[in-house]
Design an enzyme around this catalytic site. Structure first.
Site, short mmCIF file in Angstrom:
data_model
loop_
_atom_site.label_atom_id
_atom_site.label_comp_id
_atom_site.label_asym_id
_atom_site.label_seq_id
_atom_site.Cartn_x
_atom_site.Cartn_y
_atom_site.Cartn_z
CG ASP A 24 81.88 17.30 45.09
OD1 ASP A 24 83.10 17.35 45.27
OD2 ASP A 24 81.29 16.30 44.63
CG HIS A 54 89.09 19.98 49.33
ND1 HIS A 54 89.58 19.88 50.60
CD2 HIS A 54 88.07 19.08 49.26
CE1 HIS A 54 88.89 18.97 51.28
NE2 HIS A 54 87.98 18.46 50.49
P1 IMP Z 1 85.12 6.44 47.38
O1 IMP Z 1 85.28 7.42 48.50
O2 IMP Z 1 86.09 6.68 46.27
O3 IMP Z 1 85.14 5.03 47.87
O4 IMP Z 1 83.67 6.67 46.73
C1 IMP Z 1 82.47 6.38 47.43
C2 IMP Z 1 81.38 7.36 47.05
O5 IMP Z 1 81.72 8.66 47.56
C3 IMP Z 1 81.20 7.57 45.55
O6 IMP Z 1 79.83 7.85 45.30
C4 IMP Z 1 82.05 8.79 45.25
O7 IMP Z 1 81.64 9.47 44.09
C5 IMP Z 1 81.79 9.59 46.50
N1 IMP Z 1 82.89 10.52 46.83
C6 IMP Z 1 84.08 10.20 47.38
N2 IMP Z 1 84.81 11.29 47.59
C7 IMP Z 1 84.08 12.34 47.19
C8 IMP Z 1 84.29 13.75 47.19
O8 IMP Z 1 85.32 14.27 47.63
N3 IMP Z 1 83.26 14.51 46.70
C9 IMP Z 1 82.09 13.96 46.25
N4 IMP Z 1 81.85 12.64 46.23
C10 IMP Z 1 82.84 11.84 46.70
MG MG Z 2 85.05 17.97 45.86
#
Ligand code: IMP
Ligand code: MG
Length: 345
Positions: A24, A54
């Site tokens: 982010d 994105h």
């Molecule tokens: P997962 O990737 O859905 O397994 O999530 C694992 C951790 O990564 C969690 O804390 C999510 O909130 C974070 N996370 C996954 N993808 C993103 C992203 O694109 N932006 C910010 N946080 C992410």
């Molecule tokens: Mg993002």
């Protein structure tokens, strides 16, 4: 003989965008900007999947992409690489939404035949997560099954047939002179190995993760690190300092709510040691620091260093400090861009 073999050796060129924090940080904007200003033949998403969000402003219109690489906005071949986790139904939905928004995708989207598929079972299992605070897009179980060698790959899904490509073929046989942008997802602080385990995602979010999609190290040109002037994190660990109303203000001014799940992002000051580490380990050659405009409006100029909060009198002293701290990483002042706009770098 040796000289001859060198001049005959054409290698694909690869620029990489990589998030140096917890996702982010504005990679969508930076990849869109790079795609607009440089001549790429391909854009490849190299890690993650539908967990990404994105935010992209294209011709004055706001789009949020999850799996589709930013190349489609510019008619550039856009590949979901082997390092990703692909949810086909969500991909088709995203393609429909882009088309409805006036973005032509036909003939532009490709899928690495060896990318792993997010199954309905993976999503159901991830939906029950209470430990990490995942996005519930099935990411963890998909990568687990990949490494347990029980996963499903794109090559076995009939409805993906028209999109499938072999990455070796694409870059080493058909387009040896390709100029590729590797679009990263998530970030260094969420990397499976280098992030704050277990509060991480399950993929390789570093610049090295881009190479894992079949690119030789010699192909790397520029590595664009992307960070924010403050940090945000979404997930279940405690990240935001308690009882400090400034972070609530930054959250509102910066619209710090998840692009994928809508969850409020926890905020904290920039951790300069983490930024230095991420810049070093990712081999960053250009750096974009976003959301200076938000700091301006919050009128708060602080960073974290060695467990302490350091205050600055304004934007310029803080920028100078960041430049000074990153000079030993090889980043010159002209390679660091401080952005004050959600729409451009
Ligand atoms: P997962 O990737 O859905 O397994 O999530 C694992 C951790 O990564 C969690 O804390 C999510 O909130 C974070 N996370 C996954 N993808 C993103 C992203 O694109 N932006 C910010 N946080 C992410
Ligand atoms: Mg993002």
């Amino acid at each position: 003989m040796i000289f001859r073999s060198i001049i005959n050796y054409v290698v694909t060129k690869l620029d990489i965008t990589v998030d140096l924090q917890y996702g982010d940080s504005g990679k969508g904007k930076v990849t869109h900007f790079l795609c607009k200003t440089k001549k790429y033949t391909h854009v490849i998403r190299y890690n993650g999947g539908g967990n990404a969000g994105h935010t992209i402003f294209h011709k004055g219109k706001k789009f949020i992409t999850h799996q589709v690489p930013v190349g489609v906005f510019f008619g550039v071949r856009s590949i979901i690489g082997s390092g990703c986790a692909l949810d086909p139904d969500a991909l088709f939905k995203e393609i429909r939404e882009l088309e409805n928004g006036g973005v032509r995708t036909k003939g532009l989207i490709f899928v690495a035949e060896n990318v792993h598929i997010v199954t309905p079972a993976a999503k159901e299992e991830d939906g029950k997560d209470r430990k990490v605070g995942t996005t519930k897009r099935g990411i963890g179980p998909t990568y687990r099954d990949k490494y347990a060698r029980t996963g499903v790959r794109a090559e076995s899904i009939p409805k993906l047939k028209p999109y499938l490509i072999d990455l070796y073929d694409e870059f080493n046989i058909k387009n040896r002179d390709a100029v590729v942008l590797g679009e990263g997802a998530q970030g260094f602080g969420l990397d499976i190995d280098w992030g704050d385990y277990p509060y991480v995602t399950s993929s390789h979010c570093t610049s090295a993760g881009a190479l894992l999609n079949g690119f030789p190290p010699q192909s790397v040109r520029d590595i664009w690190g992307v960070a924010k002037a403050y940090e945000t994190y979404v997930g279940l660990k405690n990240f935001e300092p308690k009882n400090e109303s400034v972070f609530g203000r930054i959250r509102e001014l910066g619209q710090e709510y998840g692009a994928t799940t809508g969850r409020p992002r926890q905020c904290n000051w920039l951790d300069i040691a983490l930024l230095e580490k991420a810049a070093r380990m990712n081999g960053v050659t250009k750096l974009v620091i976003n959301k200076i405009d938000v700091m301006n409006r919050a009128n708060a100029w602080k960073i974290r260093e060695n467990g302490e909060v350091v205050s600055f009198k304004g934007a310029e002293p803080m920028k100078n400090y960041i430049r000074k701290r990153l000079a030993p990483v090889g980043l010159k002042a002209k390679d660091i861009f401080f952005s004050e706009s959600a729409e451009t770098v």
